[in-house]
Design an enzyme around this catalytic site. Structure first.
Site, short mmCIF file in Angstrom:
data_model
loop_
_atom_site.label_atom_id
_atom_site.label_comp_id
_atom_site.label_asym_id
_atom_site.label_seq_id
_atom_site.Cartn_x
_atom_site.Cartn_y
_atom_site.Cartn_z
N GLY A 44 8.86 51.74 1.21
CA GLY A 44 8.01 50.94 0.34
C GLY A 44 6.55 51.11 0.72
CE LYS A 45 0.32 54.29 -1.34
NZ LYS A 45 0.25 55.04 -0.07
CB ILE A 46 4.94 47.14 1.81
CG1 ILE A 46 6.15 47.28 0.87
CG2 ILE A 46 4.66 45.67 2.10
CD1 ILE A 46 7.46 46.82 1.48
#
Length: 310
Positions: A156-158
């Protein structure tokens, strides 16, 4: 970084300076956001957004991982991005869509807080410096590791995940390097603070697998597709640290970094200490397509419609 005049914020355009959130927002307290980095390139036929579909799919995936129920469809977001680029009159730019939690609760449980969506555009040059594309960059292996698979979701690009990246790049800069390379929890090569990594040895390209706690980079996928086009073998495999010291070529990939050669690792030259032929060939293909000088055979470019009103 040159800011634009308008930001798309929850379905409407607002002036750059008016796109504000409250300091009590959950995203400020706990980093509860997901985002994307997308480039728009100036081509011979006008501005075009690169790999818009894959980027929006990854944004949706990040939202699913973080239990965020997006109120906008992919078509809605695609239209909003194109309108934002066109409205700001960019010929080329960097695009940052972000989904984040607002104000409702300070509980660590984020789902009580409302979701907001913003799309920003800025004029931004080469991420690692204008000369890096040809001359390469000097990097170090960081003392900071990437997260174990049962701690943070690396796919995830969190926003909160990038605290780890910040420690990697700060350590590198403090030691006189342009970037750091993080190892995974097993001690194998993972990625840079904001880039995927490729290692060339005897004409074959090696890159870490998703299981090495890497982000599934969109530009990483583009490079792998270009390699298939060019008949270059790519192996996804665990890469031991010492392979960095005996590589013929190393390069980073990413939306911001594009394709950037690595000149040295831990002060040891990579190959002859300059950009290698495979890296150069991939750059020629990549920039040829993004700048409209080569056919867009994979349909990676989405033209930005001409805006007739400000």
């Amino acid at each position: 970084m040159k800011a634009s005049s308008r930001i798309w914020f929850d379905g409407r355009f607002v002036p750059w300076d008016d796109a504000k959130i409250h300091v009590a927002a959950h995203v400020v307290q706990y980093g509860s956001s997901v985002f994307e980095g997308i480039r728009c390139y100036e081509t011979r036929t006008g501005p075009a957004v690169f790999c818009l579909g894959p980027h929006l799919r990854r944004l949706e995936d990040s939202c699913k991982i973080f239990r965020m129920a997006l109120a906008y469809s992919r078509a809605d977001l695609e239209r909003a991005i194109l309108e934002t680029v066109g409205s700001n009159g960019h010929r080329s730019c960097y695009i940052r869509p972000v989904v984040f939690r607002g104000v409702e609760s300070w509980s660590v449980e984020p789902r009580k807080c409302p979701l907001h969506v913003a799309i920003m555009t800025v004029e931004w040059g080469r991420y690692l410096g204008p000369e890096a594309i040809e001359q390469g960059v000097d990097v170090m292996v960081s003392s900071w590791r990437r997260m174990a698979p049962d701690t943070h979701p690396g796919m995830g690009k969190i926003g909160g995940n990038y605290v780890n990246s910040a420690f990697v790049i700060m350590e590198a800069v403090d030691n006189g390097y342009a970037e750091g390379i993080a190892l995974d929890v097993q001690g194998y090569v993972s990625e840079g603070s904001g880039e995927n990594i490729f290692v060339v040895r005897d004409g074959t390209i090696h890159t870490p697998p998703l299981a090495a706690s890497i982000l599934g980079g969109v530009t990483r996928g583009v490079v792998m597709a270009l390699c298939r086009d060019l008949g270059i073998e790519v192996r996804e495999m665990p890469i031991p640290r010492e392979m960095l010291y005996v590589a013929d070529e190393i390069f980073f990939t990413g939306t911001a970094a594009e394709i950037t050669p690595v000149r040295s690792v831990d002060r040891q030259p990579v190959g002859p200490g300059q950009r290698g032929p495979i890296t150069r060939h991939l750059q020629e293909e990549f920039f040829g397509i993004t700048e409209g000088r080569l056919p867009d055979r994979h349909r990676w470019l989405t033209p930005v419609p001409v805006m007739t009103t400000p």
